[in-house]
Structures are given as structure tokens and as C-alpha cells.
Write a protein that holds these residues in place. Structure first.
Motif, PDB file in Angstrom:
ATOM      1  N   ARG A 152      26.723  19.907  17.035  1.00 10.01           N
ATOM      2  CA  ARG A 152      26.638  18.867  18.060  1.00 10.01           C
ATOM      3  C   ARG A 152      25.869  17.633  17.576  1.00 10.01           C
ATOM      4  N   ALA A 153      26.234  17.110  16.424  1.00  8.85           N
ATOM      5  CA  ALA A 153      25.587  15.899  15.912  1.00  8.85           C
ATOM      6  C   ALA A 153      25.968  14.670  16.706  1.00  8.85           C
ATOM      7  N   ASP A 154      26.892  14.805  17.655  1.00 11.37           N
ATOM      8  CA  ASP A 154      27.284  13.673  18.486  1.00 11.37           C
ATOM      9  C   ASP A 154      26.128  13.195  19.372  1.00 11.37           C
TER      10      ASP A 154
ATOM     11  N   ASP B 159      26.701  26.038  26.539  1.00  7.33           N
ATOM     12  CA  ASP B 159      26.853  25.802  25.097  1.00  7.33           C
ATOM     13  C   ASP B 159      28.118  26.517  24.626  1.00  7.33           C
ATOM     14  N   ASP B 160      29.262  25.910  24.919  1.00  4.68           N
ATOM     15  CA  ASP B 160      30.573  26.526  24.715  1.00  4.68           C
ATOM     16  C   ASP B 160      31.379  25.829  23.630  1.00  4.68           C
ATOM     17  N   PHE B 161      32.348  26.546  23.107  1.00  4.71           N
ATOM     18  CA  PHE B 161      33.239  26.034  22.063  1.00  4.71           C
ATOM     19  C   PHE B 161      33.910  24.733  22.497  1.00  4.71           C
ATOM     20  N   GLU B 162      34.295  24.646  23.750  1.00  3.45           N
ATOM     21  CA  GLU B 162      35.023  23.481  24.249  1.00  3.45           C
ATOM     22  C   GLU B 162      34.186  22.206  24.220  1.00  3.45           C
ATOM     23  N   LYS B 163      32.856  22.337  24.142  1.00  2.00           N
ATOM     24  CA  LYS B 163      31.979  21.170  24.112  1.00  2.00           C
ATOM     25  C   LYS B 163      31.871  20.549  22.721  1.00  2.00           C
ATOM     26  N   ILE B 164      32.378  21.237  21.723  1.00  2.00           N
ATOM     27  CA  ILE B 164      32.205  20.788  20.341  1.00  2.00           C
ATOM     28  C   ILE B 164      33.352  19.874  19.931  1.00  2.00           C
ATOM     29  N   VAL B 165      33.001  18.725  19.362  1.00  2.00           N
ATOM     30  CA  VAL B 165      33.987  17.776  18.829  1.00  2.00           C
ATOM     31  C   VAL B 165      34.322  18.223  17.403  1.00  2.00           C
ATOM     32  N   PRO B 166      35.555  18.662  17.139  1.00  2.00           N
ATOM     33  CA  PRO B 166      35.866  19.219  15.826  1.00  2.00           C
ATOM     34  C   PRO B 166      35.506  18.299  14.660  1.00  2.00           C
ATOM     35  N   ALA B 167      35.864  17.017  14.745  1.00  2.00           N
ATOM     36  CA  ALA B 167      35.602  16.105  13.625  1.00  2.00           C
ATOM     37  C   ALA B 167      34.111  15.987  13.343  1.00  2.00           C
ATOM     38  N   THR B 168      33.296  16.001  14.385  1.00  2.00           N
ATOM     39  CA  THR B 168      31.847  15.900  14.196  1.00  2.00           C
ATOM     40  C   THR B 168      31.311  17.149  13.511  1.00  2.00           C
ATOM     41  N   PHE B 169      31.734  18.314  13.964  1.00  2.00           N
ATOM     42  CA  PHE B 169      31.302  19.563  13.340  1.00  2.00           C
ATOM     43  C   PHE B 169      31.764  19.637  11.893  1.00  2.00           C
ATOM     44  N   GLN B 170      32.987  19.240  11.641  1.00  2.00           N
ATOM     45  CA  GLN B 170      33.513  19.261  10.274  1.00  2.00           C
ATOM     46  C   GLN B 170      32.734  18.319   9.366  1.00  2.00           C
ATOM     47  N   SER B 171      32.363  17.157   9.880  1.00  2.00           N
ATOM     48  CA  SER B 171      31.571  16.212   9.091  1.00  2.00           C
ATOM     49  C   SER B 171      30.202  16.799   8.761  1.00  2.00           C
TER      50      SER B 171
END
Length: 318
Positions: free
Chosen positions: A208-210, A288-300
Motif C-alpha cells: 500500500r505505497a499509495d 485490509d483486503d486484497f481488493e484494496k491493493i492497487v496492483p501496479a503500486t504493489f508491483q512497483s
């Protein structure tokens, strides 16, 4: 990650103070590798934070299910067991909302041999436990810390394809949320001599670096020689490395030196670095669920963590 009972006030203060921390110098932004395949990274995160894992509490059925999944992933990657085996069970006292109780936990350990310094180890850790079910609500812990485990598994995948210079212990720790129990036991009964461990690199909350666009690196105040190596790493996507949360001026919830499993290595006199994101509104909440995570942010963030490992691996023991 971090005490379960941290107050909302302390969390808000941490968010406010983050803007004042020292961050990386301006660098040309590097795009996330277009050729990278993140399907398994996202699947690991999704599965480990699913409802049927029941919050992965230490000693619970959900914790055992998460452990079985991680072991299967390491086996599929061809990551060999440590000299003491794949599993490191332990029994220790830890904290709960009702007081102190005895927990039976299990650390998971794999080893990837190094090509240059095979008798020295970088211990990469990420805790797979979370806080379980509270008041009938499942705390899925997607960011805390299914994300760190998924990042660690992605690193293991790449190290199998492109071997490290140091031998690497891949360690999924149990009992972090219960006072760092698994990490304490690992340091007390390591699978290799402590003298052969070059450092600990701990991943705890990497998704969650967003919240501020930063993947924070804690430990360069204690070990300043690491910072120049990591300052060279350019941002990935919208995420960059930042340094702090580790000085005498960082107080309370804004000081992360003792906040996660790296603290056990630090107390044992071993060099450490901790990679993790800032507090966010779903920290230690049932949201704190999977759906809250932005894939591109996590991948970065995962790319930055892996680049950080490579820089450290190349520099250590020269």
C-alpha cells in the motif's frame, strides 16, 4: 507489523510526520518492466489474504493452511530446505487482547546457494501470520503481511532463475503479531551460525505505497553504509524508496527499529534493513483486503525491494 494496540492518534501522527522524513534524491523514473509477469505475485497475495485463511493467526487452522501454501510454493520453485529442515516449530508465550498465552508456531525456511560467497547468508524474512478473527470479523491482512510474503516469494523465484552472490535463507516467520516470537526463536536457534549471517532484509507491508508513494527503508541510520547503495535505485512507477523512521528523533509509532521481525536480528547485533510502506486507513483493521491493493503500486514496490536486494548482495563481503 507494529503493535496491534497502536492508537489511532499515533497512526495519524505517523502519517503526518512522514512528509518530513528524508527521502531519496530526485532520479529519472524507471518504468515497471513491461516484460515482467506478475500473475503469480498477485495470486500469492490473493490466496494468502483470502477469507478461508481466517486471518492466519499463529497456531490456528488458517495459519496452518497458509503455511501449507507457502511450503508448496517453495517446493514448486525448487527452493531447498535449510540444513535443519523446512519447518522450525517453536512454543513461546505471546500477547493477546486477553493477556499472555502460549503459542505454538512454525517458521518456514528455504535456502538458495550463493555463487560468490556461499558460506555467508542474507536472511530474507517476511511474517505470514496476522491477527486472526476478532469479534466475529476476519482480519485478512492483505498488506500486513500477505504482501511481504508474496514479495519474498517473487524474489525467491528470480533468485532461482538468476542465482545470488550470497547464499540466501528465505524465511517465512510466524508469530510476528504476537511479539515477534518466530523471529526471536530463529535468532536463538538459527539453522546456520549467527556469525555466518551477513544481514537481515525484512519485508513487512509492501503493497500500500499509495498512501505516500514511498517504500520506506528503516535501518540506514544504524547502518549508514547501506544508504548510498540504495539511493542509486530509481523510482518504479509511482513508488520510490525513502529513508527514515530509525533516528533518535523518531518517536513512538514513527520509529520502526523495533516494529517488526528485524528487531530480533538487530538485538542480536546483526545488520538489518526493513522495507515497508507507511500506515494507512486499513492497517490492523478487517478492511485490509486484497481488493484494496492497487496492483501496479504493489508491483512497483516489489521491484524496488528486489533491486534493493541485488544491490546489497553485490556489495556485501567485497
Amino acid at each position: 507489523m507494529r503493535p496491534v494496540l497502536a492508537s489511532l492518534t499515533a497512526i495519524a501522527a505517523a502519517l503526518t510526520l512522514a512528509a518530513c522524513e528524508t527521502t531519496t534524491p530526485v532520479a529519472t523514473e524507471a518504468p515497471v518492466a513491461a516484460s515482467a509477469d506478475y500473475a503469480q505475485l498477485m495470486e500469492d497475495l490473493r490466496i494468502l489474504s483470502a477469507e478461508d485463511m481466517q486471518g492466519r493467526d499463529t497456531g490456528s487452522e488458517g495459519g496452518a493452511k497458509a503455511r501449507e501454501y507457502i511450503v508448496g510454493r517453495l517446493e514448486a520453485l525448487g527452493v531447498q530446505p535449510s540444513p535443519m529442515g523446512r519447518l522450525q516449530p517453536w512454543e513461546m508465550q505471546g500477547r493477546t487482547r486477553e493477556g499472555v498465552k502460549t503459542f505454538n508456531g512454525v517458521n518456514i525456511i528455504g535456502v538458495i546457494p550463493g555463487t560468490r560467497v556461499s558460506d555467508k547468508y542474507i536472511v530474507v524474512t517476511a511474517h505470514y501470520d496476522h491477527v486472526g478473527v476478532n469479534d466475529g470479523q476476519v482480519f485478512n491482512g492483505a498488506d500486513d503481511n500477505a504482501s511481504g510474503v508474496a514479495t519474498m516469494l517473487e524474489l525467491a523465484r528470480r533468485l532461482k532463475a538468476n542465482p545470488p552472490e550470497h547464499s540466501v535463507l528465505i524465511v517465512a516467520l510466524d508469530g510476528e503479531e504476537r511479539s515477534l516470537l518466530g523471529a526471536k526463536h530463529f535468532v536463538e536457534a538459527p539453522p546456520v551460525p549467527l556469525s555466518s549471517i551477513s544481514m537481515n532484509l525484512n519485508f513487512d507491508m509492501t503493497a500500500r505505497a499509495d498512501s505516500d508513494g514511498k517504500l520506506w527503508v528503516t535501518g540506514t541510520y544504524q547502518h549508514p553504509y547501506f544508504r548510498p547503495l540504495l539511493e542509486r535505485i530509481a523510482p518504479r512507477g509511482t513508488v520510490s524508496l525513502a529513508f527514515g523512521k530509525d533516528t533518535p528523533e523518531d518517536k513512538g509509532a514513527d520509529n520502526w527499529v523495533e516494529a517488526s521481525d528485524h528487531a530480533a536480528f538487530h538485538r542480536a547485533g546483526l545488520p538489518f534493513l526493513y522495507f515497508g510502506v507507511n500506515y494507512h486507513e486499513d492497517y490492523h483493521r478487517p478492511t485490509d483486503d486484497f481488493e484494496k491493493i492497487v496492483p501496479a503500486t504493489f508491483q512497483s514496490s516489489t521491484e524496488l525491494a528486489i533491486e534493493g536486494f541485488r544491490a546489497l548482495d553485490q556489495w556485501l563481503d567485497q
